[in-house]
Design an enzyme around this catalytic site. Structure first.
Site, PDB file in Angstrom:
ATOM      1  N   ASP A 451     -11.887   2.578  -2.768  1.00 44.08           N
ATOM      2  CA  ASP A 451     -12.447   1.808  -1.602  1.00 44.08           C
ATOM      3  C   ASP A 451     -13.878   1.855  -1.608  1.00 44.08           C
ATOM      4  O   ASP A 451     -14.502   2.497  -2.459  1.00 44.08           O
ATOM      5  CB  ASP A 451     -11.950   2.272  -0.400  1.00 44.08           C
ATOM      6  N   ASP A 749      -7.218   4.718   3.188  1.00 46.90           N
ATOM      7  CA  ASP A 749      -7.263   5.294   4.228  1.00 46.90           C
ATOM      8  C   ASP A 749      -6.633   4.826   5.487  1.00 46.90           C
ATOM      9  O   ASP A 749      -6.630   5.094   6.656  1.00 46.90           O
ATOM     10  CB  ASP A 749      -8.921   5.251   4.686  1.00 46.90           C
ATOM     11  N   ASP A 753      -2.375   1.427   3.490  1.00 49.52           N
ATOM     12  CA  ASP A 753      -2.398   1.717   1.815  1.00 49.52           C
ATOM     13  C   ASP A 753      -1.390   2.622   1.452  1.00 49.52           C
ATOM     14  O   ASP A 753      -1.233   3.110   0.309  1.00 49.52           O
ATOM     15  CB  ASP A 753      -3.497   2.682   2.014  1.00 49.52           C
TER      16      ASP A 753
END
Length: 1030
Positions: A451, A749, A753
């Site tokens: 990310d 997070d 996900d």
């Protein structure tokens, strides 16, 4: 070797039951099954746990579906009566803990209604729903209602590990031999001389047991500490009138808990207020469909997950009174899932154990035959004495001790030791390894899909630019750091309404009276912007009633709220990804503060503004609103909005990230950024981090989604940035990368996900920004959300692998030499130069101390300058076989010369010449292992001393080994069958040992591999990523 290890292959993640059973049944030579399998999951206990879990789920399902219906027909009088105790009354409460637990467990809405609903129930537990409990009340609430902790299996004492170490079958046989030896020895040689041999064996066994138990006990403490860290969950509560964060274990009955998407419900409780709350109860009931919780269905159960929405709940039951607590009680401490390296080394240990057992039997047979022949030739075959029995017993003890040395029990256990050490170090470096295999697998990772927000960037966000009323304003870096916006009163009011109403965060005062913003970094940045404009959060929230909230999620990439207007009607506010929200607009607030139609020209102009912000690496969000005559019954509208502002949020790149990315590229690990941000923002940040390079590809999730499987596979190796991606895109990318042979680590997070984290070879959840759902599906939790920490996990993963290779090389050399020298000597001379006590000492150097020294070495710089460890690579490489063979040949030649020609070479004569020679052989053999242990620090490199003193464990083990060797030779001769040596003999022993260093240098100059790598590492991958890193 590979063919022999066919049965010892398992997947690193989610291995099949068949594979796990297959390798367990293939382990045939085990000295101590209890110890060998202590840290390996017990499949029988696992099946038992699954059955118990299923039973509890069935029970809860009954409560959900049967009791709900049945309660309507049960008369209130038939319900159990709960008498209020004096203790509860004195504490100021008017309801019993068991009554609260029963009401929630049975979903008893009728009982709740009879008590006056959640407001009246709050009074019974003496709490204000707006102010929460007082911190000073926590101890009395824990005393009356219990603590929010679950029953844990008691820690195993040190004596348990001593007892476990004594289960070694070879040690038990040796103890019997020692006792018999003492009895026979005293009978023939008298007291105390007749006790020396047997007592020496017993003392050696005691030393081995104590060192083994201490090592295992320290390991267990490390795992226990790590287990506690895994269970730490932070929850948000209202206490003392303010919102604050506390540990889940500090939660008490009466606490008002704030829940949002991805949270685990921390205790049983009752819904107070909230919006669109959907709960995943599959962990308790096994039901896959989410449950909608509201005022009509108000009960929340501990251990369930928030799938959508947000809410406040009143805690009614904690700890072991909850159904989740009862489920946790059934969990058995059945160990970890085995790692591929542990399984492989169990196989190596089994193969070597079989060879060692054969040598031990042959040695005993040869010694016995030689002894019988000697008696026959001397004419005393018919005369047997107790001394003869003692000799045969000694032969048997030596043979059993050969098995002790030959069965490398320490191989698979060294993996656990190394992983435990690595996990402890990573914990101090802010990485929590949830599964042992993850640390090992990370050493093989070829790709990291990361990310952007909070991982590559600092996550300390501020609104840096804003476009409003056709003007771009930049944050003024002054004493107040405020914006100088000239807005009409109506525009400012609408903007502040949108900021303070459409948020899932709060502005609170801490204990010192300072303003504190609780929530995600993006929300904090926007709320701070609103405060800088002079807005008041609490005033705004009190002015308007919130009718509906649609929380932000990573699929829609927007958040909406509906409020009631004072004059009637309603107003919807929406904020989110600029390109998405802009398409929902029909009007815009112009330079005069008037709402005007959004023409194509204006859309182009605003798009250019958004693009300009994004090119400066700013995250862009649009703030819009829409007035409605009445509140819609379904979802809020997706069109007809008026654009108010575009904000550009600055989130600086973390210091050291660029260097960390370069480290990955030098190590053959491709870094890919997968983000929900605008593609221009993503590219700008990726360039700054060194991820997006010439020849690489940046693609949007929507474009990637539309590709055919063949097209995906063609472009995936080139992808370096994926922007505006959905969680499903991340999952698809990870899945396809694995199909083309990549070992993928992925960060996540959010709740959505979870599939990608589960699919990846290594799932990395963020500790700060990550939801509990993400953490539960991850293998490693990055506690500081920092990309540098991820690189550190990869570094330690490689260190574990290479350290175990070093240990295996060292141990196999000792195995080969000890086996052959005793066997050959037995065949030729009829005696073994290394006694049982000496072999036990060698075994401890090799097994426990050797593992401590070599398996706990910290990573060196060179580890991240090699390519990833190939999964298919042979664990024992040709380079290792070269070193093992070369060192073994040298030691066997030198020790063989000493054994067969030592007396003449050393000019030994007299009655103790044999004892002196055998002591020199023993001493030389031990020093060969000491210097070879130093050699083993580097499998390929010549400089083995580099960084040696950085590892205090290695230095300590070397020192202890040498000191104990001096004590054994000089002072414990009666027990160890040694005699004190002259300084010349000591010098000779050390010289023979040190020559191992020269032999190692010569061996390392002998090429054995055609490829330019060593130690199981593969060549750097070809393709855009490697060329870019070059």
């Amino acid at each position: 070797m590979s063919n022999l290890l066919r049965d010892f292959e398992v997947e690193a993640k989610n291995p099949s039951l068949e594979a796990r059973q297959r390798w367990r049944s293939s382990v045939s030579i085990v000295k101590n099954r209890t110890r060998r399998f202590r840290n390996i999951r017990d499949l029988d206990k696992l099946a038992d746990y699954e059955n118990k879990k299923h039973q509890i789920q069935e029970k809860i399902r009954v409560a959900f579906f049967v009791q709900k219906a049945a309660l309507h027909f049960i008369d209130a009088a038939a319900r159990p009566e709960y008498k209020l105790t004096d203790e509860v009354k004195k504490a100021g409460f008017s309801i019993e803990a068991d009554e609260l637990a029963s009401m929630v467990r049975k979903n008893d809405t009728k009982s709740l209604a009879q008590k006056g609903g959640v407001e009246e129930l709050a009074k019974k537990v003496s709490v204000s729903l707006s102010e929460g409990i007082r911190s000073s009340e926590v101890p009395i609430r824990e005393k009356i209602f219990g603590e929010n902790r679950y029953t844990e299996k008691p820690a195993r004492s040190f004596l348990m590990f001593v007892w476990e170490a004594l289960h070694d079958i070879t040690l038990i046989i040796l103890m019997v031999c020692a006792v018999v030896s003492i009895g026979v020895g005293v009978a023939t040689e008298g007291f105390p001389r007749g006790m020396y041999d047997g007592t020496g064996i017993l003392l050696s066994i005691l030393l081995v047991v104590m060192v083994t138990a201490i090592s295992d006990y320290k390991q267990s403490l490390q795992f226990r500490d790590l287990d506690r860290e895994k269970k730490k969950i932070i929850v948000q509560v209202t206490r003392d009138g303010s919102r604050q964060e506390i540990s889940i274990h500090d939660l008490v009955v009466g606490d008002v808990v704030h829940l949002s998407i991805g949270d685990q419900v921390p205790a049983d409780g009752i819904f107070i207020s909230g919006y669109n709350l959907e709960i995943d109860e599959s962990s308790l009931s096994g039901e896959s469909e989410p449950s909608h919780v509201n005022k009509e269905k108000p009960f929340l159960l501990s251990g369930t997950k928030v799938q959508n929405g947000s809410a406040k709940m009143l805690v009614t039951t904690v700890g072991m009174r909850t159904e989740w607590g009862k489920l946790m009680e059934t969990l058995v401490d059945g160990g970890e899932d085995e790692t591929p390296l542990q399984v492989k080394l169990n196989g190596v240990a089994t193969i070597i154990g079989k060879i060692g057992l054969s040598f031990a039997v042959l040695t005993f047979v040869v010694l016995c035959i030689r002894f019988v022949l000697d008696k026959a030739t001397s004419g005393s075959f018919t005369n047997w004495s107790s001394e003869d029995a003692l000799t045969l017993l000694d032969y048997f003890a030596i043979s059993v001790t050969i098995i002790v040395v030959a069965v490398p029990e320490g191989l698979p256990l060294a993996v656990t030791l190394s992983l435990a050490f690595a996990m402890k170090k990573l914990m101090s470096d802010r990485a929590l390894v949830r599964h042992l295999a993850a640390c090992e697998t990370m050493g093989s990772s070829t790709c990291i899909c990361t990310d952007k927000t909070g991982t590559l960037t600092t996550n300390h966000m501020v609104v840096n630019k804003v476009w409003i009323c056709d003007k771009v304003q930049e944050r003024q870096e002054g004493s107040k750091e405020s914006f100088e916006l000239e807005l009409s009163e109506e525009v400012q009011s609408t903007l502040l309404q949108g900021i303070f109403q459409n948020t899932g965060s709060e502005v609170v005062k801490d204990k010192d009276g300072n303003t504190q913003i609780l929530g995600s970094p993006t929300e904090r940045a926007i709320l701070e912007f609103g405060l800088l404009l002079g807005g008041d959060f609490n005033t705004q929230r009190k002015e308007h009633k919130i009718l509906k909230i649609e929380p932000f999620n990573s699929d829609k990439k927007k958040m909406s709220v509906l409020i009631a207007l004072p004059g009637g009607g309603a107003r919807a506010f929406c904020k989110g990804a600029s390109e998405i929200v802009l398409k929902m607009c029909e009007n815009v607030v112009d330079s005069n503060g008037e709402s005007v139609p959004l023409t194509e020209e204006r859309i182009t102009s605003i798009s250019d503004i958004i693009e300009g912000f994004a090119s400066e690496a700013l995250r862009t969000l649009c703030l819009v609103y829409k007035d409605l005559d009445e509140a819609p019954s379904g979802e809020l509208p997706d069109g007809g909005y008026t654009m108010v502002a575009v904000v550009g949020i600055k989130d600086p790149v973390r210091p050291g990230v660029r260097e960390a990315v370069q480290t990955c590229q030098a190590a053959g690990i491709t870094v890919r950024m997968v983000t929900g941000d605008n593609i221009s923002t993503a590219k700008a940040i990726a360039k700054e981090c060194g991820i997006y390079t010439e020849g690489g590809l940046a693609i949007e999730g929507s474009e990637f989604r539309d590709l055919s499987p063949h097209e995906m596979r063609a472009i995936i190796p080139k992808i370096q940035v994926m922007a505006r991606s959905l969680p499903l895109d991340k999952h698809t990318l990870v899945s396809n990368l694995r199909k083309i042979g990549e070992v993928v680590a992925v960060t996540g997070d959010g709740t959505n996900d979870a599939p990608a984290l589960h699919e990846a070879d290594i799932g990395l959840a963020m500790g700060i920004a990550g939801t509990e759902v993400a953490k539960e599906n991850a293998d490693v939790i990055i506690m500081d959300d920092n990309f540098k920490t991820i690189v550190n996990v990869a570094r330690w993963g490689r260190a574990v692998y290479i350290n175990i290779q070093k240990f295996v090389q060292f141990q196999l050399t000792v195995n080969v030499v000890a086996l052959i020298i005793n066997f050959v000597s037995a065949c030729i001379t009829g005696s073994a130069p290394l006694t049982a006590v000496q072999l036990l000492w060698v075994n401890m150097i090799m097994d426990t101390l050797g593992a401590l020294a070599l398996a706990t070495e910290p990573p060196n710089e060179g580890l991240m300058k090699r390519a990833p460890i190939a999964r298919t690579a042979s664990f024992i490489t040709k380079t290792m076989w070269r070193n093992i063979a070369g060192q073994s040949v040298y030691q066997l030649i030198v020790l063989g010369i000493l054994n067969f020609a030592g007396k003449s070479l050393l000019k030994l004569d007299g009655p103790d010449s044999t004892a002196v020679l055998n002591t020199v052989i023993f001493n030389s053999f031990v020093f060969c292992q000491v210097f070879n242990e130093i050699n083993s620090r580097e499998i390929e490199k010549i400089n083995v001393f580099k960084g040696m003193f950085n590892s205090w464990v290695f230095t300590w083990v070397m020192t202890v080994t040498v000191v104990f060797q001096v004590i054994i030779v000089e002072f414990l001769g009666a027990f160890a069958s040694t005699v004190p040596l002259s300084w010349q003999h000591w010098l000779l022993s050390i010289l023979i040992g040190s020559l191992n260093m020269i032999v190692a240098v010569i061996l390392k100059c002998v090429p054995v591999e055609s490829r330019h790598h060593h130690d199981g590492y593969d060549l750097l991958p070809s393709g855009p990523s490697s060329s870019n890193s070059a």
